[in-house]
Scaffold this active site. Structure first.
Site, short mmCIF file in Angstrom:
data_model
loop_
_atom_site.label_atom_id
_atom_site.label_comp_id
_atom_site.label_asym_id
_atom_site.label_seq_id
_atom_site.Cartn_x
_atom_site.Cartn_y
_atom_site.Cartn_z
CG HIS A 82 -1.78 1.21 1.33
ND1 HIS A 82 -2.95 1.31 0.62
CD2 HIS A 82 -1.63 2.37 2.02
CE1 HIS A 82 -3.50 2.48 0.87
NE2 HIS A 82 -2.73 3.14 1.71
CG ASP A 161 -12.05 3.86 5.06
OD1 ASP A 161 -11.62 4.60 5.97
OD2 ASP A 161 -11.68 3.96 3.88
NE ARG A 168 -10.34 10.41 8.95
CZ ARG A 168 -9.46 9.62 8.33
NH1 ARG A 168 -9.83 8.46 7.83
NH2 ARG A 168 -8.21 10.00 8.22
CB SER A 183 -8.74 5.00 7.16
OG SER A 183 -8.93 5.09 5.78
CE LYS A 187 -8.96 2.20 3.16
NZ LYS A 187 -8.97 3.55 2.65
N1 URA Z 1 -5.63 6.84 2.89
C1 URA Z 1 -6.67 6.15 3.40
O1 URA Z 1 -7.08 5.14 2.86
N2 URA Z 1 -7.24 6.63 4.53
C2 URA Z 1 -6.83 7.75 5.17
O2 URA Z 1 -7.37 8.09 6.19
C3 URA Z 1 -5.74 8.45 4.62
C4 URA Z 1 -5.16 7.96 3.48
#
Ligand code: URA
Length: 434
Positions: A82, A161, A168, A183, A187
């Site tokens: 990621h 999320d 947010r 977050s 995932k």
């Molecule tokens: N990327 C994400 O998936 N979530 C966040 O809160 C910030 C960056």
């Protein structure tokens, strides 16, 4: 339980219990906790923070708000990567085939780009016919057969999320470490891999502007990954200038192919070797960094990594010929050079603005629904620290028409600062957290 009490508890600096966090996320997803209450909670978390235990509980509650992918039908160690998002970041297109060519399985669900950062799915669609929606059965079959598949999200992963991030985004609560960690990791954990490697960007083109913030995020991400039972590592990398040279979908694919062919080295290859070494070591495929790097470099020298990319493209309805001959990929009708107005040394490139130039040329999305032009973007010819002669090209703009190209050329020139004195090249890999 009452959300009002939980908000007040966090506001006053107390720790939320596991049950309270589970209840809060389940109730929010069910629509029983209102957006305005969740906004207040996010702001309380922003100021009060969360302990590692609370962050893990929040991550797990979010992960279980939707489907969790079961990759157990795939033999071997499964790895995922990621990136916190950068300009010109085509790392997955290089790293994944290299790692798969070493025998670690890559079963990766990627996203589309939004705003100034691009998404791997859009880049992959530069291969005519490439199918990011092959379905779970073919996805698993492909990974078992050739060791790699990159697709769009199939299942309804982490609905909490989607709701929370949108909230947010409009309440000033994105830059909170526990909220970012939960977050991202909810995932990643829902995607089912055994090994997770995180590329945490740091600098003007990134979320985390300073190295201290990036380190805090990287440590938070890896801590939660390990507490959740995964092998996890993070690398902090510079995003004060775009990664590599190309920004724009097909242009980035072409650059990725030139790295896989061994034609291009530099920051991009270095990042892939660093992230790849973390994966091979965590997966038990290499004992140390030296042997991991040697294995990864061998996949380039032998052509095995390029072949892996070609196999994946072919297995997802594209043509391997496009990998071996990238001149077949989309090409914008107009190319314009951007000559420097003065001689000196390139001391700064505004990464985020470079990403926006590509977006305005049509290469990125302003909203989720926008169509994109895969052929447009720009290729930088200079990186920070390079000497520049007067009138030497700083980059090439790829555009749909001359007017757009001229406008983008002026913008690119304005993004580049040329100084009289030589400039030190910034360290690209800032830290490795394992
Ligand atoms: N990327 C994400 O998936 N979530 C966040 O809160 C910030 C960056």
């Amino acid at each position: 339980m009452r959300m009002t009490d939980l908000i007040a508890k966090k506001r006053d600096g107390f720790e939320l219990s596991t049950e309270e966090i589970k209840w809060m996320i389940a109730s929010y997803v069910a629509g029983e906790v209102a957006d305005y209450q969740m906004s207040a909670m996010c702001m309380a978390i922003f100021f009060r923070g969360m302990t590692a235990r609370e962050t893990l509980d929040l991550t797990m509650a979010m992960m279980h708000s939707g489907e969790v992918i079961d990759l157990s039908a795939i033999e071997g160690v499964k790895a995922d990567k990621h990136s916190t998002g950068g300009v010109g970041d085509k790392t997955s297109l290089i790293l994944c085939p290299m790692v798969a060519a070493c025998g670690v399985k890559i079963a990766k669900m990627s996203g589309r780009g939004l705003g100034h950062t691009g998404g791997t799915l859009d880049k992959l669609e530069s291969f005519p016919g490439f199918n990011i929606g092959i379905g779970e059965e073919r996805f698993i079959e492909n990974v078992n057969r050739i060791g790699i598949s990159l697709i769009g999200q199939t299942a309804d992963i982490v609905p909490a999320d989607k709701k929370l991030y949108a909230l947010r985004d409009v309440t000033g609560t994105v830059p909170s470490i526990p909220l970012i960690v939960s977050s991202i990791m909810s995932k990643k954990l829902a995607s089912g891999a055994d090994v997770i490697v995180l590329d945490v960007k740091c600098g003007s083109g990134a979320f985390m502007k300073t190295e201290d913030q990036a380190r805090e995020l990287a440590e938070g991400l890896t801590r939660i990954g390990r507490l959740a039972g995964k092998k996890c590592a993070a690398v902090i990398t510079d995003m004060d200038q775009p990664l590599g040279c190309a920004v724009g979908n097909a242009l980035e694919v072409k650059e990725a192919i030139s790295v896989l062919k061994g034609e291009k080295k530099g920051d991009l290859l270095e990042l892939c070797l660093t992230l790849g070494s973390c994966i091979l070591i965590e997966a038990g495929f290499a004992a140390d960094v030296e042997s991991a790097r040697a294995k990864l470099l061998e996949t380039i020298e032998s052509g095995a990594a390029l072949k892996k990319l070609a196999e994946m493209v072919e297995a997802q309805d594209g043509s391997a010929a496009d990998v071996y001959d990238p001149s077949r990929l989309p090409l914008a009708p107009v190319q314009v050079e951007v000559p420097s107005e003065r001689a000196g040394y390139l001391s700064h490139i505004e990464a985020e603005k470079v990403g926006l130039i590509s977006m305005h040329l049509g290469g990125g999305r302003a909203t989720k629904e926008s169509d994109i032009d895969l052929s447009v973007g720009l290729v930088l010819h200079k990186k920070v620290g390079d000497a520049v002669a007067e009138c030497e090209s700083l980059g090439t703009i790829h555009a749909t028409n001359a007017a757009k190209a001229a406008e983008a050329a002026d913008l690119l020139r304005a993004c580049c600062t040329i100084s009289d004195a030589p400039v030190e090249r910034p360290a690209f890999i800032k830290a490795i957290i394992r």
